[in-house]
Write an enzyme that holds these catalytic residues in place. Sequence first.
Site, PDB file in Angstrom:
ATOM      1  N   THR A 121     -41.625 -17.864 -99.955  1.00  0.00           N
ATOM      2  CA  THR A 121     -41.886 -19.301 -99.891  1.00  0.00           C
ATOM      3  C   THR A 121     -42.216 -19.877-101.264  1.00  0.00           C
ATOM      4  OG1 THR A 121     -43.512 -20.889 -99.053  1.00  0.00           O
ATOM      5  CG2 THR A 121     -44.265 -18.628 -99.250  1.00  0.00           C
ATOM      6  N   ASP A 122     -41.964 -21.171-101.416  1.00  0.00           N
ATOM      7  CA  ASP A 122     -42.345 -21.845-102.668  1.00  0.00           C
ATOM      8  C   ASP A 122     -43.866 -21.981-102.800  1.00  0.00           C
ATOM      9  OD1 ASP A 122     -42.736 -23.795-100.701  1.00  0.00           O
ATOM     10  OD2 ASP A 122     -41.550 -25.347-101.702  1.00  0.00           O
ATOM     11  N   GLU A 123     -44.588 -21.759-101.702  1.00  0.00           N
ATOM     12  CA  GLU A 123     -46.045 -21.938-101.745  1.00  0.00           C
ATOM     13  C   GLU A 123     -46.741 -20.922-102.646  1.00  0.00           C
ATOM     14  OE1 GLU A 123     -48.071 -22.353 -98.095  1.00  0.00           O
ATOM     15  OE2 GLU A 123     -46.620 -23.763 -97.298  1.00  0.00           O
ATOM     16  N   TYR A 148     -52.361 -17.785 -96.160  1.00  0.00           N
ATOM     17  CA  TYR A 148     -50.925 -17.554 -95.913  1.00  0.00           C
ATOM     18  C   TYR A 148     -50.177 -17.387 -97.233  1.00  0.00           C
ATOM     19  CZ  TYR A 148     -46.011 -18.813 -95.422  1.00  0.00           C
ATOM     20  OH  TYR A 148     -44.645 -18.831 -95.533  1.00  0.00           O
ATOM     21  N   LYS A 152     -48.214 -14.108 -98.888  1.00  0.00           N
ATOM     22  CA  LYS A 152     -46.793 -14.083 -99.268  1.00  0.00           C
ATOM     23  C   LYS A 152     -46.651 -13.759-100.762  1.00  0.00           C
ATOM     24  CE  LYS A 152     -43.613 -14.908 -97.099  1.00  0.00           C
ATOM     25  NZ  LYS A 152     -42.738 -14.142 -96.149  1.00  0.00           N
TER      26      LYS A 152
HETATM   27  P1  NAD Z   1     -41.890 -18.147 -87.554  1.00  0.00           P
HETATM   28  O1  NAD Z   1     -43.370 -18.102 -87.423  1.00  0.00           O
HETATM   29  O2  NAD Z   1     -41.138 -19.187 -86.812  1.00  0.00           O
HETATM   30  O3  NAD Z   1     -41.253 -16.747 -87.175  1.00  0.00           O
HETATM   31  C1  NAD Z   1     -41.828 -15.536 -87.595  1.00  0.00           C
HETATM   32  C2  NAD Z   1     -41.253 -14.419 -86.739  1.00  0.00           C
HETATM   33  O4  NAD Z   1     -41.803 -13.185 -87.203  1.00  0.00           O
HETATM   34  C3  NAD Z   1     -41.600 -14.550 -85.258  1.00  0.00           C
HETATM   35  O5  NAD Z   1     -40.463 -14.312 -84.460  1.00  0.00           O
HETATM   36  C4  NAD Z   1     -42.654 -13.481 -85.041  1.00  0.00           C
HETATM   37  O6  NAD Z   1     -42.679 -12.938 -83.726  1.00  0.00           O
HETATM   38  C5  NAD Z   1     -42.213 -12.438 -86.063  1.00  0.00           C
HETATM   39  N1  NAD Z   1     -43.335 -11.562 -86.444  1.00  0.00           N
HETATM   40  C6  NAD Z   1     -44.607 -11.928 -86.786  1.00  0.00           C
HETATM   41  N2  NAD Z   1     -45.344 -10.842 -87.053  1.00  0.00           N
HETATM   42  C7  NAD Z   1     -44.537  -9.760 -86.892  1.00  0.00           C
HETATM   43  C8  NAD Z   1     -44.715  -8.360 -87.038  1.00  0.00           C
HETATM   44  N3  NAD Z   1     -45.892  -7.852 -87.405  1.00  0.00           N
HETATM   45  N4  NAD Z   1     -43.668  -7.551 -86.795  1.00  0.00           N
HETATM   46  C9  NAD Z   1     -42.463  -8.048 -86.419  1.00  0.00           C
HETATM   47  N5  NAD Z   1     -42.232  -9.377 -86.261  1.00  0.00           N
HETATM   48  C10 NAD Z   1     -43.258 -10.202 -86.500  1.00  0.00           C
HETATM   49  O7  NAD Z   1     -41.639 -18.264 -89.118  1.00  0.00           O
HETATM   50  P2  NAD Z   1     -40.448 -18.995 -89.895  1.00  0.00           P
HETATM   51  O8  NAD Z   1     -40.853 -20.388 -90.188  1.00  0.00           O
HETATM   52  O9  NAD Z   1     -39.161 -18.712 -89.214  1.00  0.00           O
HETATM   53  O10 NAD Z   1     -40.504 -18.188 -91.281  1.00  0.00           O
HETATM   54  C11 NAD Z   1     -39.741 -16.999 -91.456  1.00  0.00           C
HETATM   55  C12 NAD Z   1     -39.914 -16.497 -92.879  1.00  0.00           C
HETATM   56  O11 NAD Z   1     -39.510 -17.483 -93.800  1.00  0.00           O
HETATM   57  C13 NAD Z   1     -41.373 -16.159 -93.229  1.00  0.00           C
HETATM   58  O12 NAD Z   1     -41.369 -15.008 -94.025  1.00  0.00           O
HETATM   59  C14 NAD Z   1     -41.840 -17.365 -94.025  1.00  0.00           C
HETATM   60  O13 NAD Z   1     -42.843 -17.008 -94.944  1.00  0.00           O
HETATM   61  C15 NAD Z   1     -40.555 -17.749 -94.735  1.00  0.00           C
HETATM   62  N6  NAD Z   1     -40.441 -19.160 -95.106  1.00  0.00           N
HETATM   63  C16 NAD Z   1     -40.649 -20.138 -94.175  1.00  0.00           C
HETATM   64  C17 NAD Z   1     -40.467 -21.482 -94.536  1.00  0.00           C
HETATM   65  C18 NAD Z   1     -40.663 -22.596 -93.530  1.00  0.00           C
HETATM   66  O14 NAD Z   1     -40.565 -23.766 -93.905  1.00  0.00           O
HETATM   67  N7  NAD Z   1     -40.920 -22.330 -92.263  1.00  0.00           N
HETATM   68  C19 NAD Z   1     -40.088 -21.796 -95.843  1.00  0.00           C
HETATM   69  C20 NAD Z   1     -39.919 -20.747 -96.777  1.00  0.00           C
HETATM   70  C21 NAD Z   1     -40.075 -19.442 -96.394  1.00  0.00           C
HETATM   71  O1  DAU Z   2     -43.121 -24.654 -98.365  1.00  0.00           O
HETATM   72  C1  DAU Z   2     -42.717 -23.656 -97.492  1.00  0.00           C
HETATM   73  C2  DAU Z   2     -43.723 -23.514 -96.372  1.00  0.00           C
HETATM   74  O2  DAU Z   2     -43.561 -24.662 -95.533  1.00  0.00           O
HETATM   75  C3  DAU Z   2     -43.539 -22.239 -95.560  1.00  0.00           C
HETATM   76  O3  DAU Z   2     -43.821 -21.143 -96.387  1.00  0.00           O
HETATM   77  C4  DAU Z   2     -44.475 -22.218 -94.349  1.00  0.00           C
HETATM   78  O4  DAU Z   2     -44.204 -21.073 -93.548  1.00  0.00           O
HETATM   79  C5  DAU Z   2     -44.225 -23.470 -93.532  1.00  0.00           C
HETATM   80  O5  DAU Z   2     -45.121 -23.522 -92.433  1.00  0.00           O
HETATM   81  C6  DAU Z   2     -44.392 -24.707 -94.401  1.00  0.00           C
HETATM   82  O6  DAU Z   2     -45.770 -24.863 -94.825  1.00  0.00           O
HETATM   83  P1  DAU Z   2     -46.507 -26.293 -94.812  1.00  0.00           P
HETATM   84  O7  DAU Z   2     -47.946 -26.051 -94.727  1.00  0.00           O
HETATM   85  O8  DAU Z   2     -45.967 -27.151 -95.897  1.00  0.00           O
HETATM   86  O9  DAU Z   2     -45.883 -26.865 -93.415  1.00  0.00           O
HETATM   87  P2  DAU Z   2     -46.563 -27.627 -92.191  1.00  0.00           P
HETATM   88  O10 DAU Z   2     -45.442 -27.940 -91.250  1.00  0.00           O
HETATM   89  O11 DAU Z   2     -47.741 -26.942 -91.650  1.00  0.00           O
HETATM   90  O12 DAU Z   2     -47.060 -28.975 -92.869  1.00  0.00           O
HETATM   91  C7  DAU Z   2     -46.200 -29.815 -93.644  1.00  0.00           C
HETATM   92  C8  DAU Z   2     -47.050 -30.924 -94.252  1.00  0.00           C
HETATM   93  O13 DAU Z   2     -47.511 -31.799 -93.197  1.00  0.00           O
HETATM   94  C9  DAU Z   2     -48.313 -30.465 -94.941  1.00  0.00           C
HETATM   95  O14 DAU Z   2     -48.559 -31.329 -96.040  1.00  0.00           O
HETATM   96  C10 DAU Z   2     -49.412 -30.627 -93.896  1.00  0.00           C
HETATM   97  C11 DAU Z   2     -48.947 -31.857 -93.146  1.00  0.00           C
HETATM   98  N1  DAU Z   2     -49.302 -31.953 -91.711  1.00  0.00           N
HETATM   99  C12 DAU Z   2     -49.044 -30.875 -90.907  1.00  0.00           C
HETATM  100  C13 DAU Z   2     -49.279 -30.941 -89.553  1.00  0.00           C
HETATM  101  C14 DAU Z   2     -49.018 -29.774 -88.638  1.00  0.00           C
HETATM  102  C15 DAU Z   2     -49.780 -33.147 -91.193  1.00  0.00           C
HETATM  103  O15 DAU Z   2     -49.996 -34.143 -91.934  1.00  0.00           O
HETATM  104  N2  DAU Z   2     -50.001 -33.236 -89.854  1.00  0.00           N
HETATM  105  C16 DAU Z   2     -49.788 -32.171 -88.998  1.00  0.00           C
HETATM  106  O16 DAU Z   2     -49.995 -32.327 -87.791  1.00  0.00           O
END
Ligand code: NAD
Ligand code: DAU
Length: 332
Positions: A121-123, A148, A152
């Site tokens: 992630t970019d975080e 989190y 990562k």
């Molecule tokens: P998600 O929470 O929707 O899915 C995560 C999946 O991993 C789930 O199916 C869960 O059951 C599985 N999992 C969790 N713990 C596990 C374990 N111990 N063993 C096996 N499986 C397990 O997450 P997502 O949003 O799809 O993110 C997927 C990946 O992409 C993560 O590594 C996250 O850090 C990365 N990522 C997410 C975002 C975003 O915006 N959501 C952006 C950049 C990177």
């Molecule tokens: O940048 C990549 C990341 O983006 C991934 O690594 C994470 O897995 C993914 O969850 C996401 O993280 P964020 O914390 O940015 O996403 P989230 O959807 O939780 O929140 C997006 C923005 O919205 C953040 O600034 C918090 C804000 N927010 C979130 C929720 C759930 C609100 O203002 N209200 C809300 O109810």
Amino acid sequence: MERILVTGGAGFIGSNFVHHLVDRTDAEVVVLDKMTYAASRDSIAGLPTDRVRLVEGDIADEAVVEPLAAEADAVVHYAAESHNDNSLADPAPFIRTNLVGTFTLLEAVRRHDVRFHHVSTDEVYGDLDLNDPKRFTEDTPYQPSSPYSASKAGSDHLVRAWVRSFGVRATISNCSNNYGPWQHVEKFIPRQITEVIDGRRPRVYGDGLNVRDWIHTEDHSSAVLAILERGRIGETYLIGADGERSNVDVVRAILRHFGRPEDDIEWVTDRAGHDRRYAIESGKLRHELDWQPRYADFDAGLTQTIEWYQQHQDWWRPAKAATEAKYAQKGQ
Ligand code: NAD
Ligand code: DAU
């Protein structure tokens, strides 16, 4: 035919990648997923059973991982605890899955000399000021803010150490915020869409000016496949689609879609340590691997996503009440 192990392949982004692999390659796909609250069997249902197999198990369990790694040509590692707010409430599962789980996978691919791609992630780079002209690049120093993002960041460091010290054939990608179908209702965009569908007000943290750099999950998948196929071993690639928007702007676009007043917003308690702005410079990926996002128009992608949540209420409703009850306890 290649055999690819996709960890977390029943989650939001991993399941999109599984579809992408089935559509764009001849690979046989094994999904390893613990099936936590964030997983969905529906997201990978209907795929050909001779191409895709789901194994329910934990990436931190060596006995589960070892035989799957032994028979894989590549591992694409999505599995993670992924939600910042959950990591603030209880960091322990984040340390176990994101750090110990990644370590367990790295040891298995080291033993069997298997190609490894780590999805991150970019975080890990912390945040930028709102008026900073800079964006994150592959050279930005690590400065994670939440449990989190720290977990990562630690997992990225493990991958780099396994490349350098043990010669593991790995690549890393750090992507910005994804949106699209099948995202859990705890996350920002699905939460706000489903709140509005339910006739409630969207719930915005703090002053709502925090900026996220949105990318459609399909574009994330095409980028990961490009890196898996053509990326240079040991390299990191940032993935982004120039989608910077403030949270309040995203919420206003959702309200407009439903014909609701743009100021119909519930301002709620801010997230602790809330990162201000993320922004990705993805030139390396674009120039070196000739990758382009298909969803260049965020508003069109958002409309498609809103329509998907309107049409898939059976899927998200079972998780909605429990998710909102958790937020309510924190005044969010
Ligand atoms: P998600 O929470 O929707 O899915 C995560 C999946 O991993 C789930 O199916 C869960 O059951 C599985 N999992 C969790 N713990 C596990 C374990 N111990 N063993 C096996 N499986 C397990 O997450 P997502 O949003 O799809 O993110 C997927 C990946 O992409 C993560 O590594 C996250 O850090 C990365 N990522 C997410 C975002 C975003 O915006 N959501 C952006 C950049 C990177
Ligand atoms: O940048 C990549 C990341 O983006 C991934 O690594 C994470 O897995 C993914 O969850 C996401 O993280 P964020 O914390 O940015 O996403 P989230 O959807 O939780 O929140 C997006 C923005 O919205 C953040 O600034 C918090 C804000 N927010 C979130 C929720 C759930 C609100 O203002 N209200 C809300 O109810």
